[in-house]
Write a protein that holds these residues in place. Structure first.
Motif, PDB file in Angstrom:
ATOM      1  N   ALA A 328       0.826  -1.216   0.000  1.00  0.00           N
ATOM      2  CA  ALA A 328       0.000   0.000   0.000  1.00  0.00           C
ATOM      3  C   ALA A 328       0.853   1.255   0.000  1.00  0.00           C
ATOM      4  O   ALA A 328       0.400   2.314  -0.440  1.00  0.00           O
ATOM      5  N   ASP A 329       2.103   1.161   0.487  1.00  0.00           N
ATOM      6  CA  ASP A 329       2.959   2.345   0.579  1.00  0.00           C
ATOM      7  C   ASP A 329       3.685   2.653  -0.714  1.00  0.00           C
ATOM      8  O   ASP A 329       4.311   3.707  -0.828  1.00  0.00           O
ATOM      9  N   ILE A 330       3.647   1.722  -1.690  1.00  0.00           N
ATOM     10  CA  ILE A 330       4.355   1.936  -2.953  1.00  0.00           C
ATOM     11  C   ILE A 330       3.594   2.955  -3.781  1.00  0.00           C
ATOM     12  O   ILE A 330       2.414   2.785  -4.091  1.00  0.00           O
ATOM     13  N   ARG A 331       4.270   4.034  -4.143  1.00  0.00           N
ATOM     14  CA  ARG A 331       3.638   5.107  -4.928  1.00  0.00           C
ATOM     15  C   ARG A 331       3.774   4.785  -6.411  1.00  0.00           C
ATOM     16  O   ARG A 331       4.876   4.706  -6.948  1.00  0.00           O
ATOM     17  N   HIS A 332       2.640   4.579  -7.069  1.00  0.00           N
ATOM     18  CA  HIS A 332       2.646   4.269  -8.497  1.00  0.00           C
ATOM     19  C   HIS A 332       2.651   5.588  -9.271  1.00  0.00           C
ATOM     20  O   HIS A 332       1.638   6.022  -9.805  1.00  0.00           O
ATOM     21  N   GLY A 333       3.809   6.203  -9.336  1.00  0.00           N
ATOM     22  CA  GLY A 333       3.946   7.469 -10.031  1.00  0.00           C
ATOM     23  C   GLY A 333       4.137   7.267 -11.519  1.00  0.00           C
ATOM     24  O   GLY A 333       3.969   6.174 -12.078  1.00  0.00           O
ATOM     25  N   ASN A 334       4.529   8.371 -12.185  1.00  0.00           N
ATOM     26  CA  ASN A 334       4.695   8.318 -13.633  1.00  0.00           C
ATOM     27  C   ASN A 334       5.767   7.323 -14.042  1.00  0.00           C
ATOM     28  O   ASN A 334       5.633   6.629 -15.054  1.00  0.00           O
ATOM     29  N   GLY A 335       6.871   7.260 -13.269  1.00  0.00           N
ATOM     30  CA  GLY A 335       7.953   6.360 -13.626  1.00  0.00           C
ATOM     31  C   GLY A 335       7.521   4.907 -13.605  1.00  0.00           C
ATOM     32  O   GLY A 335       7.743   4.155 -14.560  1.00  0.00           O
ATOM     33  N   LEU A 336       6.868   4.487 -12.520  1.00  0.00           N
ATOM     34  CA  LEU A 336       6.440   3.096 -12.398  1.00  0.00           C
ATOM     35  C   LEU A 336       5.324   2.766 -13.381  1.00  0.00           C
ATOM     36  O   LEU A 336       5.316   1.685 -13.980  1.00  0.00           O
ATOM     37  N   CYS A 337       4.385   3.684 -13.561  1.00  0.00           N
ATOM     38  CA  CYS A 337       3.301   3.442 -14.522  1.00  0.00           C
ATOM     39  C   CYS A 337       3.840   3.341 -15.944  1.00  0.00           C
ATOM     40  O   CYS A 337       3.434   2.470 -16.719  1.00  0.00           O
ATOM     41  N   GLY A 338       4.791   4.233 -16.297  1.00  0.00           N
ATOM     42  CA  GLY A 338       5.396   4.162 -17.619  1.00  0.00           C
ATOM     43  C   GLY A 338       6.159   2.870 -17.820  1.00  0.00           C
ATOM     44  O   GLY A 338       6.117   2.261 -18.897  1.00  0.00           O
ATOM     45  N   MET A 339       6.859   2.420 -16.779  1.00  0.00           N
ATOM     46  CA  MET A 339       7.590   1.162 -16.844  1.00  0.00           C
ATOM     47  C   MET A 339       6.628   0.005 -17.111  1.00  0.00           C
ATOM     48  O   MET A 339       6.880  -0.855 -17.960  1.00  0.00           O
ATOM     49  N   ARG A 340       5.509  -0.020 -16.374  1.00  0.00           N
ATOM     50  CA  ARG A 340       4.543  -1.102 -16.540  1.00  0.00           C
ATOM     51  C   ARG A 340       3.929  -1.088 -17.942  1.00  0.00           C
ATOM     52  O   ARG A 340       3.748  -2.149 -18.566  1.00  0.00           O
ATOM     53  N   GLU A 341       3.614   0.094 -18.452  1.00  0.00           N
ATOM     54  CA  GLU A 341       3.011   0.186 -19.789  1.00  0.00           C
ATOM     55  C   GLU A 341       3.972  -0.298 -20.872  1.00  0.00           C
ATOM     56  O   GLU A 341       3.569  -0.989 -21.819  1.00  0.00           O
ATOM     57  N   ARG A 342       5.269   0.070 -20.748  1.00  0.00           N
ATOM     58  CA  ARG A 342       6.244  -0.377 -21.751  1.00  0.00           C
ATOM     59  C   ARG A 342       6.410  -1.895 -21.711  1.00  0.00           C
ATOM     60  O   ARG A 342       6.526  -2.537 -22.764  1.00  0.00           O
ATOM     61  N   VAL A 343       6.439  -2.461 -20.514  1.00  0.00           N
ATOM     62  CA  VAL A 343       6.584  -3.919 -20.397  1.00  0.00           C
ATOM     63  C   VAL A 343       5.366  -4.615 -20.992  1.00  0.00           C
ATOM     64  O   VAL A 343       5.488  -5.589 -21.743  1.00  0.00           O
ATOM     65  N   GLN A 344       4.176  -4.126 -20.676  1.00  0.00           N
ATOM     66  CA  GLN A 344       2.955  -4.763 -21.175  1.00  0.00           C
ATOM     67  C   GLN A 344       2.811  -4.629 -22.682  1.00  0.00           C
ATOM     68  O   GLN A 344       2.226  -5.494 -23.337  1.00  0.00           O
ATOM     69  N   SER A 345       3.354  -3.548 -23.254  1.00  0.00           N
ATOM     70  CA  SER A 345       3.274  -3.370 -24.706  1.00  0.00           C
ATOM     71  C   SER A 345       4.048  -4.447 -25.454  1.00  0.00           C
ATOM     72  O   SER A 345       3.764  -4.715 -26.626  1.00  0.00           O
ATOM     73  N   LEU A 346       5.017  -5.079 -24.793  1.00  0.00           N
ATOM     74  CA  LEU A 346       5.781  -6.165 -25.406  1.00  0.00           C
ATOM     75  C   LEU A 346       5.267  -7.538 -24.992  1.00  0.00           C
ATOM     76  O   LEU A 346       5.899  -8.559 -25.293  1.00  0.00           O
TER      77      LEU A 346
END
Length: 372
Positions: A328-346
């Motif tokens: 719950a303490d992990i902040r899903h900011g722009n960096g983490l969200c962008g990382m997840r989107e790039r990984v999922q795109s592949l």
């Protein structure tokens, strides 16, 4: 009205300090020590509540104060303490808070002088206390906690400023390195394409002139143009391949430098294997973002980076031993969200695990053979 709502919404203290400034407010409970043996009047309780309500904005404002504003906050804290010292020896806590406000002073000598001045004001205020045990109860916390709290707050603030300055310098170095890399690429492309395109332009002009006079010579020139174009294309492809091959290696080198500068020990286990350009780019960006988070937020002393190939899938794992955090303490900011989107795109997967032990465990799985 909107401005008031914005102020009330916060943040009341700098976000990098976390919840500690709110925790220190528990020290105000020392004001209630008197009422364990003395029954207060309703008027006294009302005035005490009003005083605390007035002190809270002063306390939060001290975290944002600079220059003369710091001295004003410290003086106001001393005045509040002096106003209450005759009726409540717990007023010593206001002087201790005033000592802690010296953290916003940048010069060590000035900070120590300010702390000494607060202690002096507290000693003068103690003359208003009835001689005997009550004066001792007032002076004991002031003299035993005032200086250590003030010096501790100052040293902590100076360490945070040094860390922020280091991060700014790292960002500046990375920015300069990016500019230098762009300039190098532009020079390489100019050297690769400048001669080839000039030759193609000259031969195309010659072919145009020969088109109506000598068909065979024109055909030869057109053939040379085709050969030159194919050669230039091959050189560009070779250069771009070289840049891509340096992507992950450059990210690893940058990670080593950043972690070393932050005094974080790196444990590296990286296998060498073929990666599609898109997969390598995603892993490079993810490694850069993860290391940045470790340096800025984790407070870690050790970081482990591993990269391997498991059944055609590139697996990048990054583990630090920093502050224990829950999911719950992990902040899903722009960096983490962008990382997840790039990984999922592949067609890959990103996993975060926290709470089982100290630090954070990040794992990326990306198909190694995905084409760009």
């Amino acid at each position: 009205m909107n401005k008031i709502r914005q102020v009330l919404a916060g943040p009341w203290t700098p976000p990098e300090l976390g919840k500690m400034p709110y925790f220190w407010l528990l020290s105000l409970g020392y004001l209630g020590w008197k009422y364990f043996y003395v029954t207060p009047t309703p008027l006294e309780l009302a005035l005490l509540a009003l005083t605390v309500m007035l002190f809270l904005p002063l306390y939060f404002a001290s975290y944002w104060a600079r220059g003369w504003q710091v001295a004003a906050c410290m003086l106001a804290g001393c005045l509040i303490g002096a106003a209450w010292v005759r009726w409540n020896v717990g007023a010593a806590t206001f002087f201790i808070f005033a000592c802690s406000m010296a953290a916003r002073i940048t010069q060590f000598r000035h900070a120590m002088l300010a702390i000494g001045a607060v202690i002096g004001c507290g000693l003068l205020a103690s003359l208003l206390v009835t001689p005997g045990q009550l004066r001792f109860i007032f002076l004991m916390p002031l003299l035993t906690a005032g200086v250590p709290v003030g010096m501790g707050a100052f040293m902590d603030a100076r360490l945070r400023r040094s860390r922020q300055e280091l991060l700014r310098k790292q960002e500046e170095v990375e920015h300069l390195a990016t500019i230098a890399e762009r300039e190098r690429i532009s020079r390489d492309l100019h050297d690769l394409l400048g001669h080839s395109l000039s030759l193609i332009a000259l031969k195309a002009e010659l072919a145009r002139k020969l088109a109506h006079r000598d068909i065979d010579a024109c055909a030869r020139e057109v053939g040379d143009i085709e050969t030159s174009a194919r050669q230039a294309l091959a050189e560009v492809r070779a250069a771009v391949t070289g840049y891509r091959e340096k992507g992950l290696a450059h990210a690893l080198a940058s990670a080593r430098a950043s972690l070393a500068a932050a005094d974080v020990q790196l444990e590296e286990q990286v296998e060498r294997f073929a990666l599609a350009p898109a997969a390598e780019n995603v892993l490079s960006l993810a490694l850069r973002e993860a290391v940045t988070n470790v340096v800025r937020h984790a407070g870690a002393r050790r970081c482990s980076v591993s990269l391997g190939l498991e059944q055609g899938v590139a697996v990048l794992r990054i583990l630090d031993d920093g502050k224990a955090r829950s999911e719950a303490d992990i902040r899903h900011g722009n960096g983490l969200c962008g990382m997840r989107e790039r990984v999922q795109s592949l067609g890959g997967r990103l996993a975060l695990r926290a709470g089982a032990g100290p630090g954070l465990h990040l794992e990326l799985r990306v198909p190694a053979g995905v084409s760009s």
